[in-house]
Write a protein that holds these residues in place. Sequence first.
Motif, short mmCIF file in Angstrom:
data_model
loop_
_atom_site.label_atom_id
_atom_site.label_comp_id
_atom_site.label_asym_id
_atom_site.label_seq_id
_atom_site.Cartn_x
_atom_site.Cartn_y
_atom_site.Cartn_z
N VAL A 38 0.75 -1.23 0.08
CA VAL A 38 -0.06 -0.06 -0.23
C VAL A 38 0.87 1.51 0.19
CG1 VAL A 38 -2.11 -1.41 0.69
CG2 VAL A 38 -0.52 0.29 2.23
N SER A 39 2.12 0.97 -0.25
CA SER A 39 3.04 2.44 0.71
C SER A 39 3.07 2.59 -0.91
CB SER A 39 4.03 2.16 1.81
OG SER A 39 5.21 1.29 1.04
N LEU A 40 3.59 4.11 -1.38
CA LEU A 40 4.06 5.13 -1.87
C LEU A 40 5.87 4.47 -2.36
CD1 LEU A 40 2.14 7.74 -2.67
CD2 LEU A 40 2.28 5.57 -4.46
N ASN A 61 6.07 2.04 -6.43
CA ASN A 61 4.45 2.03 -5.98
C ASN A 61 3.97 0.80 -5.27
OD1 ASN A 61 5.25 5.00 -5.71
ND2 ASN A 61 3.79 5.38 -7.22
N TYR A 62 3.92 1.08 -4.92
CA TYR A 62 2.58 -0.42 -4.51
C TYR A 62 3.53 -1.96 -3.91
CZ TYR A 62 -0.95 2.99 -4.94
OH TYR A 62 -1.88 3.89 -4.78
N GLN A 63 5.05 -1.71 -3.32
CA GLN A 63 5.87 -2.82 -3.53
C GLN A 63 5.53 -4.07 -2.76
OE1 GLN A 63 10.00 -1.70 -3.82
NE2 GLN A 63 10.48 -3.57 -2.86
N SER A 80 -4.70 -1.20 -3.70
CA SER A 80 -2.97 -1.23 -4.07
C SER A 80 -3.10 -2.33 -5.01
CB SER A 80 -2.75 -2.88 -3.14
OG SER A 80 -1.49 -3.85 -3.62
N PRO A 81 -3.09 -1.87 -6.28
CA PRO A 81 -2.99 -1.84 -7.32
C PRO A 81 -2.12 -3.67 -8.34
CG PRO A 81 -2.51 0.31 -7.47
CD PRO A 81 -2.39 -0.38 -6.32
N THR A 82 -0.98 -3.86 -7.24
CA THR A 82 -0.32 -4.90 -7.89
C THR A 82 -0.58 -5.76 -6.75
OG1 THR A 82 1.20 -3.92 -5.82
CG2 THR A 82 1.54 -2.90 -7.94
N SER A 83 -1.45 -5.84 -6.02
CA SER A 83 -1.70 -6.93 -5.32
C SER A 83 -3.17 -7.81 -5.78
CB SER A 83 -2.18 -7.18 -4.21
OG SER A 83 -4.06 -6.21 -3.70
N LYS A 94 3.91 -11.94 -4.50
CA LYS A 94 4.24 -11.14 -5.97
C LYS A 94 3.40 -10.43 -6.72
CE LYS A 94 7.74 -11.82 -9.31
NZ LYS A 94 8.76 -11.50 -9.27
N GLU A 95 4.12 -8.65 -7.32
CA GLU A 95 3.15 -8.13 -6.81
C GLU A 95 2.73 -8.60 -8.56
OE1 GLU A 95 6.37 -6.64 -7.78
OE2 GLU A 95 6.03 -5.51 -5.27
N LYS A 96 1.25 -8.15 -9.56
CA LYS A 96 0.95 -8.17 -10.67
C LYS A 96 1.46 -7.21 -11.32
CE LYS A 96 -3.40 -6.94 -9.88
NZ LYS A 96 -5.27 -6.90 -10.21
N ARG A 97 1.45 -6.94 -12.86
CA ARG A 97 1.44 -6.08 -13.77
C ARG A 97 0.96 -5.93 -14.52
NH1 ARG A 97 4.25 -2.40 -10.31
NH2 ARG A 97 5.33 -3.34 -8.89
N GLY A 98 0.20 -4.99 -14.78
CA GLY A 98 0.56 -4.55 -16.38
C GLY A 98 -1.08 -4.74 -16.74
#
Length: 98
Positions: A38-40, A61-63, A80-83, A94-98
């Motif tokens: 959730v952090s930048l 962002n959102y690591q 959290s757009p990467t979760s 592990k972040e989702k990308r794209g």
Amino acid sequence: MNLSRSAFLAGVVATAMVGFAADASAQGKPAREKCYGVSLAGYNDCAAGPGTSCSGTSKVNYQGNAWKLVPQGTCTTLKSPTSPTGFGQLAAFKEKRG
């Protein structure tokens, strides 16, 4: 001799007062939890993965392996757009990308 006894008692009282003040301030703080993703970039509280040391060291962002302390019970409601769920997680991911 009476003076050293008074100094000792004053020290005991001062130590007790400091202890009570610390307890009171800790009781006034709300419970917090680690929230991952959730952090930048550069604003995490700690644990930002390999190649980083601690707070303020996340690279993106959102690591997913960087956390921020948030009020207890709110983590999974934060964006959290990467979760995998689109919200903060209580464990690294592990972040989702794209």
